[in-house]
Design a protein around this motif. Structure first.
Motif: not given
Length: 238
Positions: A131-133, A200-204
């Motif tokens: 979330x910070x990304x 990976x979660x940040x990109x998604x």
């Protein structure tokens, strides 16, 4: 209030998390450090995180991060996620699910300091970092790929810190022979894997920014899954 509206309320907007400086978040962590008892499990994690945030601040000052502005933004928005969870708990509000196990077990006498530290790192890396990304991309007007180098440098600092945590907080060899389940439990979690999953979660999440309902559902599932891992890490071993 709908489930999605509750989820949106739980995750502040980038404007609400506008970064000030690394010193600002360090000062807030130091205030917690001075007000919590050393035996408090949240204090254990806070002390660990204070150390790594101070180190990242020093590295930024030394020019280790080529783009100081993006590094400060990521570091501060990352820290604000943890501090917001603490504020919610103190105010009697529900923190994100990933932080709830540590908030609930922080005074449990059967949980070891290393468990508290790793449970906090699990919540912060497994949930807050992605979330910070995304927050940082909005604040800086950039893409996740533009932050990858800073993400990796922050991650390298955290990996070095994890090694120190295991050395400083793990029970001695004699106790480990008795507490073999603790050794097995802590060995089942990896910061490297958690960091890869966060990226990976940040990109998604970034790719889902035009689909807020799906993005909120994904955040909710990620929050719950990380919370479940945290609850396992805090299984009383003594």
């Amino acid at each position: 209030m709908t489930q999605i509206e509750q989820q949106i309320e739980r995750f502040p907007t980038p404007a609400e998390l506008a970064p000030h400086s690394v010193d600002t978040v360090v000062a807030r962590m130091r205030a917690h450090h001075s007000s919590w008892l050393p035996s408090d499990g949240l204090a254990v994690f806070n002390g660990v995180y204070l150390t790594v945030t101070e180190e990242i601040g020093r590295r930024i000052e030394r020019g280790v991060f080529p783009d100081a502005r993006s590094a400060v933004t990521l570091d501060v928005l990352f820290a604000e996620r943890y501090l917001a969870a603490v504020d919610a708990s103190v105010a009697g509000r529900r923190p994100p699910d990933c932080w709830r196990p540590l908030m609930q077990y922080r005074h449990h006498p059967g949980v070891s300091p290393v468990q508290f530290a790793l449970a906090g790192i699990n919540a912060h890396i497994g949930h807050d970092l992605a979330l910070a990304v995304v927050d940082s991309c909005h604040a800086l007007g950039c893409l996740p790929a533009d932050l990858e180098a800073d993400f990796d440098r922050v991650g390298d600092t955290l990996v070095a810190l994890e090694e120190r945590i295991r050395e400083d907080l793990m029970p001695g060899p004699d106790l480990l022979e008795i507490a073999d389940p603790l050794t097995h439990l802590l060995g089942s979690w990896s910061l490297d894997r958690a960091r890869d999953a966060a990226w990976s979660a940040a990109r998604l999440l970034w790719s889902l920014r035009e689909l807020p309902e799906l993005a909120d559902e994904f955040r909710q599932r990620m929050d719950g899954a990380v919370g479940l891992v945290g609850r396992c890490l805090l299984t009383p071993a003594g």
